[in-house]
Enzyme design. Structure first.
Site, PDB file in Angstrom:
ATOM      1  N   ASP A   1      11.638  20.051  33.326  1.00 28.19           N
ATOM      2  CA  ASP A   1      12.386  18.987  32.665  1.00 28.19           C
ATOM      3  C   ASP A   1      12.937  19.591  31.372  1.00 28.19           C
ATOM      4  OD1 ASP A   1      13.452  16.743  31.511  1.00 28.19           O
ATOM      5  OD2 ASP A   1      11.756  15.445  31.986  1.00 28.19           O
TER       6      ASP A   1
ATOM      7  N   ASP B   1       8.273  15.401  35.101  1.00 25.04           N
ATOM      8  CA  ASP B   1       7.681  14.728  33.936  1.00 25.04           C
ATOM      9  C   ASP B   1       6.212  15.101  33.756  1.00 25.04           C
ATOM     10  OD1 ASP B   1       9.991  12.990  33.385  1.00 25.04           O
ATOM     11  OD2 ASP B   1       9.411  11.939  35.210  1.00 25.04           O
TER      12      ASP B   1
ATOM     13  N   GLU C   1      15.086  18.652  36.884  1.00 23.59           N
ATOM     14  CA  GLU C   1      15.529  17.256  36.903  1.00 23.59           C
ATOM     15  C   GLU C   1      17.034  17.131  37.059  1.00 23.59           C
ATOM     16  OE1 GLU C   1      15.277  13.102  34.346  1.00 23.59           O
ATOM     17  OE2 GLU C   1      14.674  14.979  33.411  1.00 23.59           O
TER      18      GLU C   1
ATOM     19  N   ILE D   1      14.901  18.463  28.924  1.00 20.06           N
ATOM     20  CA  ILE D   1      14.682  17.604  27.751  1.00 20.06           C
ATOM     21  C   ILE D   1      13.954  16.361  28.234  1.00 20.06           C
ATOM     22  CG2 ILE D   1      15.666  16.366  25.798  1.00 20.06           C
ATOM     23  CD1 ILE D   1      18.151  18.051  25.978  1.00 20.06           C
ATOM     24  N   ASP D   2      12.672  16.315  28.001  1.00 26.72           N
ATOM     25  CA  ASP D   2      11.916  15.119  28.344  1.00 26.72           C
ATOM     26  C   ASP D   2      11.940  14.206  27.119  1.00 26.72           C
ATOM     27  OD1 ASP D   2      10.044  13.786  30.312  1.00 26.72           O
ATOM     28  OD2 ASP D   2       8.838  13.747  28.493  1.00 26.72           O
TER      29      ASP D   2
ATOM     30  N   THR E   1      15.266  12.286  26.619  1.00 24.00           N
ATOM     31  CA  THR E   1      16.687  12.409  26.295  1.00 24.00           C
ATOM     32  C   THR E   1      17.177  11.257  25.419  1.00 24.00           C
ATOM     33  OG1 THR E   1      17.134  13.644  28.335  1.00 24.00           O
ATOM     34  CG2 THR E   1      19.017  12.613  27.250  1.00 24.00           C
TER      35      THR E   1
END
Length: 287
Positions: free
Chosen positions: A108, A236, A81, A110-111, A113
């Site tokens: 990703d 995601d 990402e 940190i899905d 954030t």
């Protein structure tokens, strides 16, 4: 079907050099690192909208994962990402650019954030590996709860050595769902809100935790009956969709078409309520 918590433990063993082992190692190391940095970010920027945030921890975690992956598999392609410009069109182009790769890692770092920034403990690391466009490994790690969700194509989905299975609800009225609030304020957000308003009276309740990857993992674990959201990206969704499929659930777009890496409007369920929920969501956006 036996509830997940009552299932007999099934050993889950992978070789030290397997794709899954590398994905698990990357997710664990990145998760440990971002958890250790919680509350210490110094740079907070917005990307596509004021709800679309990024910190130096997002970028650092992605670099960590990229370096580990490419150390083991230097010939593989990598889509993260934080290496893509903001916005849905940039996401589409980035995916198209690597679509011909035989092996593609989709990450990703940190899905969730926004949750991470506010120290709200619902964020995750999501790592998937696709082979010729089909996801074959999916790992989602929740460092706050130390929960590592793992799936391999054709080999099932697991959490702490227990086989995951989707929930048993057969009607919308008995179902607990989840959704999100898209970063796109022009098209996706109004559509998602219309769907939320239409579906909420038909179901037991709806949650919006703020991490699509964790919502997907929760569908696979039977904690949610289903999840939908508009305008998400491949990073995601890729890992979580495999988890759900391997746990016996169903994954399509909102209209019920088969899932592929380019799908942005996602619908996932235990399978039993899928058609009913798909129809309700479609009706909401047509009205």
């Amino acid at each position: 079907m036996i509830p997940v918590g009552d299932q007999k433990a099934v050993p889950y063993v992978v070789g030290s050099k397997s794709y899954t082992a590398v994905a698990v190692n990357c997710a664990a190391k990145a998760g440990e690192w971002i958890k250790s940095k919680l509350g210490t970010y110094t740079h907070l920027d917005t990307k596509y909208s004021r709800q679309d945030l990024v910190t130096e921890m997002d970028k650092g975690a992605e670099a960590l994962i990229r370096n580990l992956v490419l150390t083991h598999f230097p010939d593989h392609a990598f889509l993260g990402e934080e290496g893509v410009e903001a916005g849905p069109e940039a996401s589409r182009k980035a995916l198209e650019k690597v679509s011909a790769a035989e092996y593609l890692w989709i990450v990703d770092p940190i899905d969730g954030t926004t949750n991470y920034v506010h120290q709200f403990p619902f964020y995750s690391v999501s790592i998937a590996l696709a082979h010729k466009g089909e996801v074959i490994v999916g790992v989602i790690y929740d460092p706050s709860r130390d929960e590592l969700f793992v799936a391999e194509k054709g080999k099932g989905a697991y959490l702490r050595n227990r086989t995951l299975a989707v929930s048993e609800e057969t009607t919308l009225s008995d179902s607990l769902l989840a959704t999100g609030f898209p970063a796109d304020p022009v098209t996706a957000y109004p559509a998602n809100m219309a769907q939320l308003q239409a579906v909420a009276p038909q179901v037991r309740n709806i949650r919006a935790g703020g991490s699509a990857a964790l919502h997907l993992a929760y569908v696979a674990a039977g904690r949610l009956s289903g999840f939908w959201e508009m305008n998400l990206s491949s990073w995601d969704l890729a890992a979580g969709t495999l988890l759900i499929q391997e746990a016996g659930g169903k994954v399509t777009d909102i209209e019920g078409n088969p899932y592929h890496l380019g799908v942005r409007n996602i619908l996932t369920t235990n399978g039993r309520i899928h058609d009913s929920l798909s129809q309700a969501l479609q009706d909401a956006t047509k009205s």
